[in-house]
Design a protein around this motif. Structure first.
Motif, PDB file in Angstrom:
ATOM      1  N   PRO A  37       0.774  -1.407  -0.081  1.00 21.64           N
ATOM      2  CA  PRO A  37       0.018   0.104   0.037  1.00 21.64           C
ATOM      3  C   PRO A  37       0.666   1.088   0.211  1.00 21.64           C
ATOM      4  O   PRO A  37       1.931   1.091   0.446  1.00 21.64           O
ATOM      5  CB  PRO A  37      -0.747  -0.148   1.290  1.00 21.64           C
ATOM      6  N   ASP A  38       0.304   2.521  -0.497  1.00 19.31           N
ATOM      7  CA  ASP A  38       0.917   3.703  -0.253  1.00 19.31           C
ATOM      8  C   ASP A  38       1.183   4.074   1.131  1.00 19.31           C
ATOM      9  O   ASP A  38       0.458   3.877   1.895  1.00 19.31           O
ATOM     10  CB  ASP A  38       0.042   4.899  -1.042  1.00 19.31           C
ATOM     11  N   PRO A  39       2.126   4.859   1.393  1.00 20.19           N
ATOM     12  CA  PRO A  39       2.584   5.264   2.781  1.00 20.19           C
ATOM     13  C   PRO A  39       1.383   5.636   3.760  1.00 20.19           C
ATOM     14  O   PRO A  39       1.323   5.099   4.884  1.00 20.19           O
ATOM     15  CB  PRO A  39       3.760   6.100   2.592  1.00 20.19           C
ATOM     16  N   VAL A  40       0.470   6.649   3.290  1.00 24.62           N
ATOM     17  CA  VAL A  40      -0.281   7.005   4.063  1.00 24.62           C
ATOM     18  C   VAL A  40      -1.290   6.076   4.705  1.00 24.62           C
ATOM     19  O   VAL A  40      -1.830   5.857   5.674  1.00 24.62           O
ATOM     20  CB  VAL A  40      -1.278   8.212   3.351  1.00 24.62           C
ATOM     21  N   PHE A  41      -1.868   5.068   3.731  1.00 26.88           N
ATOM     22  CA  PHE A  41      -2.685   3.942   4.102  1.00 26.88           C
ATOM     23  C   PHE A  41      -1.993   3.000   4.819  1.00 26.88           C
ATOM     24  O   PHE A  41      -2.643   2.536   5.611  1.00 26.88           O
ATOM     25  CB  PHE A  41      -3.336   3.588   2.701  1.00 26.88           C
ATOM     26  N   LEU A  42      -0.659   2.671   4.413  1.00 27.52           N
ATOM     27  CA  LEU A  42       0.031   1.782   4.937  1.00 27.52           C
ATOM     28  C   LEU A  42       0.308   1.862   6.579  1.00 27.52           C
ATOM     29  O   LEU A  42       0.043   1.203   7.454  1.00 27.52           O
ATOM     30  CB  LEU A  42       1.492   1.620   4.302  1.00 27.52           C
ATOM     31  N   PHE A  43       0.587   3.123   6.947  1.00 32.45           N
ATOM     32  CA  PHE A  43       1.043   3.532   8.200  1.00 32.45           C
ATOM     33  C   PHE A  43      -0.391   3.713   9.024  1.00 32.45           C
ATOM     34  O   PHE A  43      -0.258   3.276  10.115  1.00 32.45           O
ATOM     35  CB  PHE A  43       1.753   4.820   8.550  1.00 32.45           C
ATOM     36  N   CYS A  44      -1.553   4.081   8.452  1.00 31.42           N
ATOM     37  CA  CYS A  44      -2.689   4.018   8.945  1.00 31.42           C
ATOM     38  C   CYS A  44      -3.096   2.632   9.395  1.00 31.42           C
ATOM     39  O   CYS A  44      -3.791   2.278  10.368  1.00 31.42           O
ATOM     40  CB  CYS A  44      -3.756   4.633   8.135  1.00 31.42           C
ATOM     41  N   LEU A  45      -2.932   1.549   8.447  1.00 30.34           N
ATOM     42  CA  LEU A  45      -3.252   0.104   8.642  1.00 30.34           C
ATOM     43  C   LEU A  45      -2.230  -0.362   9.788  1.00 30.34           C
ATOM     44  O   LEU A  45      -2.876  -0.983  10.952  1.00 30.34           O
ATOM     45  CB  LEU A  45      -2.820  -0.576   7.475  1.00 30.34           C
ATOM     46  N   LEU A  46      -1.135  -0.227   9.977  1.00 26.75           N
ATOM     47  CA  LEU A  46      -0.068  -0.555  10.901  1.00 26.75           C
ATOM     48  C   LEU A  46      -0.650   0.130  12.095  1.00 26.75           C
ATOM     49  O   LEU A  46      -0.478  -0.691  13.275  1.00 26.75           O
ATOM     50  CB  LEU A  46       1.313  -0.032  10.709  1.00 26.75           C
ATOM     51  N   ASP A  47      -1.098   1.482  12.340  1.00 22.19           N
ATOM     52  CA  ASP A  47      -1.576   1.907  13.577  1.00 22.19           C
ATOM     53  C   ASP A  47      -2.752   1.024  13.835  1.00 22.19           C
ATOM     54  O   ASP A  47      -2.927   0.819  15.338  1.00 22.19           O
ATOM     55  CB  ASP A  47      -2.113   3.419  13.228  1.00 22.19           C
ATOM     56  N   ASP A  48      -3.663   0.834  13.149  1.00 23.25           N
ATOM     57  CA  ASP A  48      -4.903   0.127  13.601  1.00 23.25           C
ATOM     58  C   ASP A  48      -4.550  -1.503  13.741  1.00 23.25           C
ATOM     59  O   ASP A  48      -5.168  -1.866  14.988  1.00 23.25           O
ATOM     60  CB  ASP A  48      -5.971   0.109  12.547  1.00 23.25           C
ATOM     61  N   MET A  49      -3.499  -1.950  13.322  1.00 18.07           N
ATOM     62  CA  MET A  49      -3.251  -3.271  13.965  1.00 18.07           C
ATOM     63  C   MET A  49      -2.517  -3.103  15.090  1.00 18.07           C
ATOM     64  O   MET A  49      -2.833  -4.128  15.980  1.00 18.07           O
ATOM     65  CB  MET A  49      -2.042  -3.797  12.984  1.00 18.07           C
ATOM     66  N   VAL A  50      -1.843  -2.327  15.520  1.00 19.37           N
ATOM     67  CA  VAL A  50      -1.371  -2.141  16.883  1.00 19.37           C
ATOM     68  C   VAL A  50      -2.570  -2.069  17.866  1.00 19.37           C
ATOM     69  O   VAL A  50      -2.665  -2.779  18.790  1.00 19.37           O
ATOM     70  CB  VAL A  50      -0.577  -1.056  17.177  1.00 19.37           C
ATOM     71  N   LYS A  51      -3.666  -1.473  17.602  1.00 20.20           N
ATOM     72  CA  LYS A  51      -4.860  -1.092  18.434  1.00 20.20           C
ATOM     73  C   LYS A  51      -5.455  -2.553  18.457  1.00 20.20           C
ATOM     74  O   LYS A  51      -6.201  -2.666  19.476  1.00 20.20           O
ATOM     75  CB  LYS A  51      -5.756  -0.098  17.917  1.00 20.20           C
ATOM     76  N   CYS A  52      -5.211  -3.185  17.442  1.00 21.37           N
ATOM     77  CA  CYS A  52      -6.312  -4.500  17.278  1.00 21.37           C
ATOM     78  C   CYS A  52      -5.195  -5.742  17.953  1.00 21.37           C
ATOM     79  O   CYS A  52      -5.817  -6.840  18.208  1.00 21.37           O
ATOM     80  CB  CYS A  52      -6.268  -5.033  16.262  1.00 21.37           C
ATOM     81  N   GLY A  53      -4.291  -5.406  18.602  1.00 15.54           N
ATOM     82  CA  GLY A  53      -3.338  -6.629  19.380  1.00 15.54           C
ATOM     83  C   GLY A  53      -2.648  -7.322  18.528  1.00 15.54           C
ATOM     84  O   GLY A  53      -2.062  -8.181  18.848  1.00 15.54           O
TER      85      GLY A  53
END
Length: 481
Positions: free
Chosen positions: A152-168
């Motif tokens: 994914p493009d960086p903005v979406f990628l780091f948004c996803l990674l942030d959500d992954m952290v929140k999801c454990g």
């Protein structure tokens, strides 16, 4: 977050306006800008988004990052390369989510997707919460995001990674394309491990030659980009990488390696072998045929072992994985014949799949495939010749013709087919070609439908039409029965 905090880590040439301006979001598409966003401009291959900065401001952009001064009444940070700034800014905005995850990057022409799903299965067998990012989409914590790009493009990628952290989520297995490395999409991420599968002809329409293509892959293996390097020692470019990254762990079947396999046994349903990981032996059963899947398993096993997973969990994880969508997947048995769908869209990928199925076929081997439009034209006759070498009969058809005439693409494939003695037909409509192929099948035959794998579309003249090989095959069989 303040603008000055978002641009930390960038080489800022000049600033205009208030660097303490509050930013509520980041965006690279002027059509999607919201009130309070930071709009990042960069020069693309076809368009220059600086030309849309005024539109972004009209939609409420609070500030702009750009590569040249713009006469707009909003704060601006002028940087040397707007595209290179995107990943840094996105990482800052989402508070460095990559640091809170174990991220494994997988690069190579073929095998990235299968290796990522093997890793996911292994680490889940070891009790971990995992995510995959790649060609088949993004999956984690009972969420699924449909694929658009391999990485994914960086903005979406780091948004996803942030959500992954929140999801454990603990482990992320990410396909990292050569394009993503070239354009700096994963800049700033320090990978816990980087895996190299292979380097074979692909994307030469963009990179121009194999050396440039390989140099982009190599970026993932610098010591400041990845803690561990896992490299295929049987691949020619992999051998070069081991000289570049001398602390690498290696895997292979032919050359000396830290991880290798012995006593291989293949059948149409899968492969069995004994794995040797640094002199630790264990029986492995894969529910996927083909030697190239043994390589994928060795890559995954080497990585998992280096990250502390037991050999027992590695074996369990590989054994419970039933297959990967569109990766040499047996999707139907019809009239005693087996039908496989595979993503093989490169010369190397097609040869590996056909050579495997040829050995396992009791009767005739059929191959249906095409080549993508507006992509590397030099591989078309090569793939045609490879298909003619292994298959008993070919059905040449369309595969995402994009803006090209399908018959021009088919003609390029035919150049190579004609160097062999194989019989073939050309049917440009892929569904009609598939129906024709299925109707040829008899007991003991195998049909390989190659090129699209798990894709859910056929791209024609800029429009993505709903299309999936697996779905079409099952519909055809249902109609015949």
């Amino acid at each position: 977050m303040k603008l000055r905090n978002l641009i930390k880590g960038l080489k800022v040439l000049k600033t205009h306006g208030d660097a303490d301006t509050e930013i509520s979001g980041i965006c690279t598409d002027s059509r999607r800008v919201k009130e309070g966003d930071l709009f990042i401009c960069y020069e693309g291959e076809k368009e220059d988004s600086h030309e849309y900065a005024a539109e972004a401001c009209a939609r409420g952009a609070a500030a702009i990052v750009c590569s040249r001064e713009l006469g707009l009444d909003v704060p601006q940070a002028i940087v040397g390369d707007g595209r290179a700034a995107i990943a840094v800014i996105a990482r800052n905005f989402y508070n460095f989510p990559d640091k809170k995850l174990k991220i494994i990057g997988i690069t190579g022409t073929n095998g990235k997707t299968t290796t990522s799903y093997m890793l996911k299965s292994i680490f889940e067998a070891d009790g971990n919460s995992c995510a995959v990012i790649g060609t088949l989409g993004i999956a984690y914590a009972n969420k699924f995001v449909s694929p658009e790009l391999t990485t994914p493009d960086p903005v979406f990628l780091f948004c996803l990674l942030d959500d992954m952290v929140k999801c454990g989520v603990k482990y992320v297995f990410m396909e990292v394309s050569a394009h993503a490395l070239y354009f700096g999409k994963v800049d700033g991420i320090f990978f816990d491990a980087a895996i190299f599968t292979n380097l074979t002809q692909d994307h030469l329409d963009f990179f121009g030659d194999m050396k440039s293509y390989g140099e982009s892959k190599k970026l993932l293996f610098s010591a400041d980009r990845s803690r561990l390097a896992i490299i295929n020692s049987d691949d020619e470019f992999g051998a070069e990488l081991t000289k570049y990254r001398q602390d690498a762990l290696t895997y292979g079947l032919e050359n000396p390696a830290d991880t290798f396999a012995i006593d291989l046994s293949e059948d149409v349903d899968g492969t069995s072998f004994v794995i040797n990981i640094s002199d630790e032996l264990y029986d492995i059963r894969l529910n996927m045929p083909a030697i190239h899947n043994v390589y994928n398993a060795l890559a995954a096993a080497t990585c998992a072992h280096a990250l502390g997973v037991s050999t027992e969990a590695i074996a369990e994880g590989l054994a419970v994985l039933k297959g990967v969508n569109g990766r040499l997947e047996c999707v139907a048995v019809f009239r005693g014949a087996r039908i496989f769908v595979d993503f093989a869209h490169t010369p190397d990928g097609l040869e590996k799949s056909l050579s495997c199925l040829k050995k396992l076929c009791d009767n005739r081997l059929y191959c249906l495939f095409g080549c993508g439009g507006n992509r590397d034209v030099t591989k078309r006759p090569i793939m045609g010749e490879i298909a003619g070498k292994y298959a008993d009969f070919l059905i040449i058809t369309s595969d995402n013709p994009r803006f090209e005439d399908p018959y021009d693409i088919i003609s390029g494939i035919e150049e190579g087919v004609k160097r062999t003695n194989v019989a073939y037909v050309t049917i440009s409509d892929r569904e009609m070609a598939t129906e024709y192929a299925v109707n040829l099948l008899k007991e003991g035959d195998i049909l390989l439908v190659a090129g699209k794998g798990g894709e859910t579309y056929q791209e024609i003249m800029g429009i993505k039409h709903s299309y999936n090989d697996n779905t079409v095959i099952k519909k055809i069989i249902g109609n015949i029965i």
